[in-house]
Motif scaffolding. Structure first.
Motif, PDB file in Angstrom:
ATOM      1  N   ARG A   1      -5.534   2.801  -2.996  1.00  0.00           N
ATOM      2  CA  ARG A   1      -6.745   2.544  -4.155  1.00  0.00           C
ATOM      3  C   ARG A   1      -7.366   3.451  -5.145  1.00  0.00           C
ATOM      4  NH1 ARG A   1     -12.377   4.931  -2.403  1.00  0.00           N
ATOM      5  NH2 ARG A   1     -11.243   5.493  -0.626  1.00  0.00           N
ATOM      6  N   TYR A   2      -7.041   4.816  -5.825  1.00  0.00           N
ATOM      7  CA  TYR A   2      -7.758   4.988  -6.790  1.00  0.00           C
ATOM      8  C   TYR A   2      -6.607   4.729  -7.685  1.00  0.00           C
ATOM      9  CZ  TYR A   2     -11.519   7.371  -5.127  1.00  0.00           C
ATOM     10  OH  TYR A   2     -12.454   7.711  -4.670  1.00  0.00           O
ATOM     11  N   ALA A   3      -4.914   4.514  -7.749  1.00  0.00           N
ATOM     12  CA  ALA A   3      -3.962   3.433  -8.495  1.00  0.00           C
ATOM     13  C   ALA A   3      -4.831   2.615  -8.639  1.00  0.00           C
ATOM     14  CB  ALA A   3      -2.480   3.812  -7.832  1.00  0.00           C
ATOM     15  N   LEU A   4      -5.111   1.491  -7.324  1.00  0.00           N
ATOM     16  CA  LEU A   4      -5.018   0.201  -8.123  1.00  0.00           C
ATOM     17  C   LEU A   4      -6.729  -0.062  -9.148  1.00  0.00           C
ATOM     18  CD1 LEU A   4      -4.183  -1.505  -5.346  1.00  0.00           C
ATOM     19  CD2 LEU A   4      -3.194  -1.544  -6.606  1.00  0.00           C
ATOM     20  N   PHE A   5      -7.475   1.293  -8.750  1.00  0.00           N
ATOM     21  CA  PHE A   5      -9.052   1.128 -10.197  1.00  0.00           C
ATOM     22  C   PHE A   5      -8.299   0.863 -11.727  1.00  0.00           C
ATOM     23  CE2 PHE A   5     -11.420   3.831  -6.369  1.00  0.00           C
ATOM     24  CZ  PHE A   5     -12.126   2.714  -6.286  1.00  0.00           C
ATOM     25  N   PHE A   6      -7.303   1.942 -11.180  1.00  0.00           N
ATOM     26  CA  PHE A   6      -6.915   2.087 -12.669  1.00  0.00           C
ATOM     27  C   PHE A   6      -6.446   0.923 -13.137  1.00  0.00           C
ATOM     28  CE2 PHE A   6      -8.397   6.391 -11.403  1.00  0.00           C
ATOM     29  CZ  PHE A   6      -9.054   6.175 -13.049  1.00  0.00           C
ATOM     30  N   GLU A   7      -5.960   0.669 -11.680  1.00  0.00           N
ATOM     31  CA  GLU A   7      -4.580  -0.863 -12.941  1.00  0.00           C
ATOM     32  C   GLU A   7      -5.188  -1.812 -12.896  1.00  0.00           C
ATOM     33  OE1 GLU A   7      -0.816  -3.105 -12.959  1.00  0.00           O
ATOM     34  OE2 GLU A   7      -1.280  -1.027 -13.316  1.00  0.00           O
TER      35      GLU A   7
ATOM     36  N   GLN B   1       4.719   5.842  -4.538  1.00  0.00           N
ATOM     37  CA  GLN B   1       5.389   5.720  -6.016  1.00  0.00           C
ATOM     38  C   GLN B   1       4.533   5.463  -6.996  1.00  0.00           C
ATOM     39  OE1 GLN B   1       8.996   3.331  -5.502  1.00  0.00           O
ATOM     40  NE2 GLN B   1       9.111   3.861  -3.245  1.00  0.00           N
ATOM     41  N   GLY B   2       3.214   4.542  -7.171  1.00  0.00           N
ATOM     42  CA  GLY B   2       2.742   4.494  -7.913  1.00  0.00           C
ATOM     43  C   GLY B   2       2.676   3.095  -8.138  1.00  0.00           C
ATOM     44  N   VAL B   3       1.688   1.955  -9.045  1.00  0.00           N
ATOM     45  CA  VAL B   3       1.672   1.062  -9.586  1.00  0.00           C
ATOM     46  C   VAL B   3       3.117   0.055 -10.046  1.00  0.00           C
ATOM     47  CG1 VAL B   3      -0.885   1.106  -9.367  1.00  0.00           C
ATOM     48  CG2 VAL B   3       0.515   1.228 -11.622  1.00  0.00           C
ATOM     49  N   ARG B   4       3.364   1.015 -10.436  1.00  0.00           N
ATOM     50  CA  ARG B   4       5.052   0.308 -11.266  1.00  0.00           C
ATOM     51  C   ARG B   4       5.387  -0.046 -10.022  1.00  0.00           C
ATOM     52  NH1 ARG B   4       5.791   1.849 -16.713  1.00  0.00           N
ATOM     53  NH2 ARG B   4       4.123   2.990 -18.198  1.00  0.00           N
ATOM     54  N   ALA B   5       5.581   0.185  -9.340  1.00  0.00           N
ATOM     55  CA  ALA B   5       6.308   0.238  -8.215  1.00  0.00           C
ATOM     56  C   ALA B   5       5.866  -1.232  -7.448  1.00  0.00           C
ATOM     57  CB  ALA B   5       6.433   1.400  -6.764  1.00  0.00           C
ATOM     58  N   LEU B   6       4.754  -1.966  -7.722  1.00  0.00           N
ATOM     59  CA  LEU B   6       4.251  -2.875  -7.027  1.00  0.00           C
ATOM     60  C   LEU B   6       4.896  -4.048  -7.220  1.00  0.00           C
ATOM     61  CD1 LEU B   6       2.558  -3.633  -5.046  1.00  0.00           C
ATOM     62  CD2 LEU B   6       0.873  -3.762  -6.693  1.00  0.00           C
ATOM     63  N   THR B   7       5.701  -4.605  -6.868  1.00  0.00           N
ATOM     64  CA  THR B   7       6.627  -5.488  -7.520  1.00  0.00           C
ATOM     65  C   THR B   7       7.057  -6.985  -6.089  1.00  0.00           C
ATOM     66  OG1 THR B   7       8.861  -4.799  -7.245  1.00  0.00           O
ATOM     67  CG2 THR B   7       7.884  -4.495  -9.209  1.00  0.00           C
TER      68      THR B   7
ATOM     69  N   VAL C   1       0.694  -1.020  -0.038  1.00  0.00           N
ATOM     70  CA  VAL C   1       0.061  -0.509   0.147  1.00  0.00           C
ATOM     71  C   VAL C   1       0.699   1.183   0.533  1.00  0.00           C
ATOM     72  CG1 VAL C   1      -1.975   1.587   0.968  1.00  0.00           C
ATOM     73  CG2 VAL C   1      -2.344  -0.955   0.913  1.00  0.00           C
ATOM     74  N   ARG C   2       2.503   1.234   0.987  1.00  0.00           N
ATOM     75  CA  ARG C   2       2.791   2.574   1.026  1.00  0.00           C
ATOM     76  C   ARG C   2       3.299   2.543  -0.666  1.00  0.00           C
ATOM     77  NH1 ARG C   2       4.237   0.645   6.022  1.00  0.00           N
ATOM     78  NH2 ARG C   2       6.439  -0.888   5.048  1.00  0.00           N
ATOM     79  N   LEU C   3       3.834   1.696  -1.152  1.00  0.00           N
ATOM     80  CA  LEU C   3       4.175   1.886  -2.357  1.00  0.00           C
ATOM     81  C   LEU C   3       4.075   2.048  -3.480  1.00  0.00           C
ATOM     82  CD1 LEU C   3       6.815  -1.906  -2.012  1.00  0.00           C
ATOM     83  CD2 LEU C   3       7.859   0.765  -2.449  1.00  0.00           C
TER      84      LEU C   3
END
Length: 181
Positions: A101-107, A19-25, A13-15
């Motif tokens: 949450r909003y970044a993940l809506f679009f992801e 930093q946006g969804v690209r940081a989610l690895t 969640v912090r990442l």
């Protein structure tokens, strides 16, 4: 102490929120959470599973906040006060979680495996909102619930992007009272 899974989800969640969804690895979540390499992938085998897990985690936290805050709300004014505080929190002290949450809506539009989680969580929020508005006497609780959720989403987007000082209470009060007509 938090479980490894909870630490991974909090880090995710912090990442995403910072930093946006690209940081989610998986590797970045492990590093952010201070976990051994591979820990996150033990819980979430694929990126779709990780996205879905983060979506559910955020929704569960927000529902817990909402349920606790609304426990004492009995009148229309109480509901307006609580919703105002929750929206202030969503765009203040929990802004990172809200941005995630909003970044993940679009992801999820590009992550088919996560779409069912997002839809299921949205449905739970609609059901909960519909029940509260029914309790307050809404003539059309289905439409009222969608209107109230959409208004809240609009306030959040405006406050997190272009209008951080948008007053919340007058908009919430107008919407809640309009939902009860």
């Amino acid at each position: 102490m938090s479980s490894t899974r909870e630490r991974a989800l909090d880090a995710a969640v912090r990442l995403v929120g910072e930093q946006g969804v690209r940081a989610l690895t998986h590797a970045r979540v492990d590093a952010e959470a201070g976990l051994p390499k591979g820990s996150t992938s033990n819980w979430f085998r694929t990126r779709d599973a990780l996205v879905a897990g983060v979506v559910v985690s955020i929704a569960e936290q927000e529902r817990a906040d909402l349920t606790a805050a609304m426990a004492s709300a009995r009148t229309i004014d109480d509901v307006v006060d609580v919703l105002t505080r929750l929206l202030e929190d969503a765009t203040g002290r929990y802004a990172t979680r809200t941005r995630a949450r909003y970044a993940l809506f679009f992801e999820t539009t590009a992550t088919p495996g996560a779409q069912p989680s997002m839809r299921a969580q949205r449905s739970l929020f609609e059901d909960w909102t519909r029940e509260r508005l029914t309790d307050l006497g809404a003539a059309d609780p289905d439409t009222a619930a969608r209107a109230l959720l959409a208004t809240g989403a609009g306030i959040i987007v405006n406050r997190l992007t272009v209008a951080p000082d948008t007053p919340i209470r007058p908009i919430v009060e107008l919407t809640v009272r309009g939902c009860l007509v």
